[in-house]
Design a protein around this motif. Structure first.
Motif, short mmCIF file in Angstrom:
data_model
loop_
_atom_site.label_atom_id
_atom_site.label_comp_id
_atom_site.label_asym_id
_atom_site.label_seq_id
_atom_site.Cartn_x
_atom_site.Cartn_y
_atom_site.Cartn_z
N GLU A 318 0.79 -1.32 -0.14
CA GLU A 318 -0.17 -0.07 0.10
C GLU A 318 0.40 0.82 -0.39
N THR A 319 2.01 1.62 0.54
CA THR A 319 2.75 2.46 1.04
C THR A 319 3.91 2.65 -0.11
N LEU A 320 3.92 1.45 -1.20
CA LEU A 320 4.07 1.39 -2.80
C LEU A 320 3.49 2.09 -3.82
N LEU A 321 2.20 2.26 -3.59
CA LEU A 321 0.96 2.16 -4.54
C LEU A 321 0.44 4.15 -4.39
N LYS A 322 1.09 4.55 -2.55
CA LYS A 322 1.07 5.63 -2.41
C LYS A 322 2.02 7.19 -3.00
N ARG A 323 2.94 6.01 -2.94
CA ARG A 323 3.97 6.86 -3.77
C ARG A 323 4.43 7.05 -4.99
N ALA A 324 3.46 6.54 -5.43
CA ALA A 324 3.68 6.09 -7.28
C ALA A 324 2.46 7.53 -8.16
N ASP A 325 2.90 8.36 -8.72
CA ASP A 325 2.34 8.99 -9.66
C ASP A 325 1.33 8.36 -10.66
N VAL A 326 2.08 7.85 -11.12
CA VAL A 326 1.48 6.51 -12.66
C VAL A 326 2.07 5.16 -12.01
N ILE A 327 0.88 4.13 -12.27
CA ILE A 327 0.81 3.13 -12.06
C ILE A 327 0.79 2.11 -13.37
#
Length: 526
Positions: A318-327
């Protein structure tokens, strides 16, 4: 020759014809100029041409052929016209063109396989076949003598010039039923037909030569779609400011790489890096960490194997997802339980912010780029997933069919309708991949379709779509809108493949062969 950007359907071209005639240009004047344009194209392209064999239909396309026959005969080029269809059905301008050709002593025979073989059997290499059978308005299967004529043309070893549209090709959709003329060159008139540039169009048309038949003064129509190429998007890759740091260039997270499919996710991540994203994270199976870092140490690679609700890895995910601008989700994702859990997390992250809140507080929402198995998994839950405006889909025809709940053949029968339906149903922006990739997006409440003019058959190899998803994500991470990021990504991807093919050939072209060319293209703008 630089072709116009505007593309039209067959119905629109008929309307432009009508407007031209209403403006004072006679139909026969248009036909005469079309024949002249085609004749000049032959003289330029086949300078040694001394023999023409023209297959003429009973409509205006056949009339263009008769005008061409008369011009060639006057230039001491040997001409034979093979008439397909009942000559008594020829009327109007086409009849006038036929009568003028007959008056000049043009050899006109009824088409048969024997007559075709006789006309072409003794031709020297400087002979050219001309397809003047069926025009812009044709759609559906070829029948009778027309089917025989198209088969004969395609079995000949002579080069083929198609007038306006290769017979058998639908000029509105780019589809064919069973067969169509394979031309070396197509000379098309009045307006560019969108079907020439996608689906079967590129394979049938060969080189495209265009002339508007001096109809610049005719009241215009809004085009049905537009051609885009590297020149139309290169200005989007603006030079960076002197004080740029990696945080200004966005964070792309690639989610994928089930066991056995780690290469797909790695290629997407590396293409994002090569396309200018500031930070790239790769979330994949732990088994792939070593190989990914050995290949590309600039990536931040995270191995996650268990994201059950009570597991410690869930919080890290979840932390990785929140840091991204584009997934980017989908490259090598697979369809396992692990795959579904990852995609569910990605989709939930994409819903975190309300659009109005984002706009009021200048918060940039997470953008999703969905490819491959992410699309296949999404199609399985289509009834429960709502339309969104913060994602990009990148399906090939098979994936598009699953997203729309139809067969792949239906997608290919009308790619323009399919890509519009995809965007209308799912929202955001999408590209329907294939020869003449189609892009669809909304702007100011209106739907737009672009046709990419870049790319080549060498791209028919594994991993090309993974590289494309990474390029698109990188452009959006650097600040482009969904529409501009998609347009730039597709064109840069296709042009990179064209440069790679020009250097070493199409056959054997690998997805990673594009990487050396990406940097040159995205740094071209000044």
């Amino acid at each position: 020759m630089t072709l116009p950007a505007e593309l039209y359907t067959a119905a629109q071209v008929r309307e432009l014809d009508r407007r031209a005639i209403a403006s004072g240009i006679s139909g026969f004047e248009l036909m005469s100029l079309a024949g002249r344009v085609a004749f000049n194209a032959i003289l330029r392209h086949w300078q040694a041409c001394r023999t023409l064999v023209i297959l003429a239909g009973t409509g205006n396309n056949g009339g263009d052929g008769f005008v061409l026959a008369a011009l060639a005969s006057a230039a001491d080029i040997r001409v034979t016209v093979l008439q397909c269809g009942d000559p008594h059905a020829i009327k109007g301008d086409a009849l006038q063109a036929r009568e003028q050709a007959l008056a000049r002593g043009i050899d006109v025979k009824d088409f048969s396989i024997a007559a075709f073989n006789d006309a072409t059997g003794n031709c020297k290499p400087e002979a050219v076949l001309v397809d003047a059978l069926l025009g812009t308005g044709f759609s559906g299967p070829l029948r009778g003598v027309y089917a025989e004529a198209v088969t004969a043309i395609n079995h000949s070893t002579l080069p083929v010039l198609a007038l306006d549209v290769p017979s058998g090709l639908c000029s509105s959709t780019g589809s064919i039923h069973q067969d169509a003329v394979r031309a070396a060159m197509t000379v098309t008139f009045v307006a560019l037909k969108q079907g020439l540039f996608t689906g079967k169009g590129p394979a049938c048309c060969g080189e495209i030569v265009f002339h508007n038949l001096d109809t610049d003064h005719v009241p215009p129509l809004l085009p049905s779609s537009r051609r885009i190429d590297i020149q139309s998007v290169v200005s989007l890759c603006k030079p960076r400011a002197a004080d740029t740091h990696k945080g200004d260039c966005g964070h792309v997270l690639v989610v994928g790489g089930e066991l056995g499919f780690g290469g797909a996710a790695l290629m997407a991540a590396e293409s994002a890096a090569r396309s200018g994203a500031g930070t790239i994270s790769l979330l994949t199976r732990s088994a792939h960490i070593g190989a990914a870092l050995a290949r590309r140490p600039e990536l931040m690679v995270h191995g996650i194997d268990n994201i059950e609700p009570a597991h410690a890895e869930l919080k890290r995910f979840e932390t990785l997802l929140k840091r991204a601008d584009v997934i980017v989700a989908g490259p090598g994702l697979g369809r396992s339980k692990w795959s579904r859990q990852l995609l569910q997390g990605v989709l939930q992250q994409g819903l975190q912010h309300d659009l109005r809140h984002d706009l009021q507080h200048n918060v940039r929402r997470t953008i999703l780029v969905l490819d491959a198995d992410a699309l296949n998994l999404l199609s399985e839950d289509a009834g429960r997933i709502k339309r969104r405006d913060n994602w990009i889909f990148t399906p090939h025809p098979g994936e598009a069919a699953r997203l729309l709940g139809c067969e792949t053949a239906q997608i290919q029968a009308d790619r323009f309708t399919a890509v519009r339906q995809l965007q209308a149903m799912w929202g955001g922006a999408c590209v329907l991949k294939g020869a003449g990739s189609l892009l669809c997006y909304e702007k100011d409440g209106q739907q737009y379709v672009d046709v990419c003019a870049e790319g080549n058959p060498g791209m028919a190899s594994g991993g090309m779509g993974d590289v494309l998803s990474g390029i698109i994500a990188a452009f959006i991470a650097q600040g482009l809108s969904l529409a501009d990021g998609l347009r730039a990504g597709v064109c840069v991807h296709g042009e990179s493949a064209d440069l790679a093919a020009a250097a070493s050939g199409q056959r054997g072209l690998l997805a990673t062969d594009l990487f050396p060319y990406l940097r040159g293209l995205i740094n071209f703008a000044r």
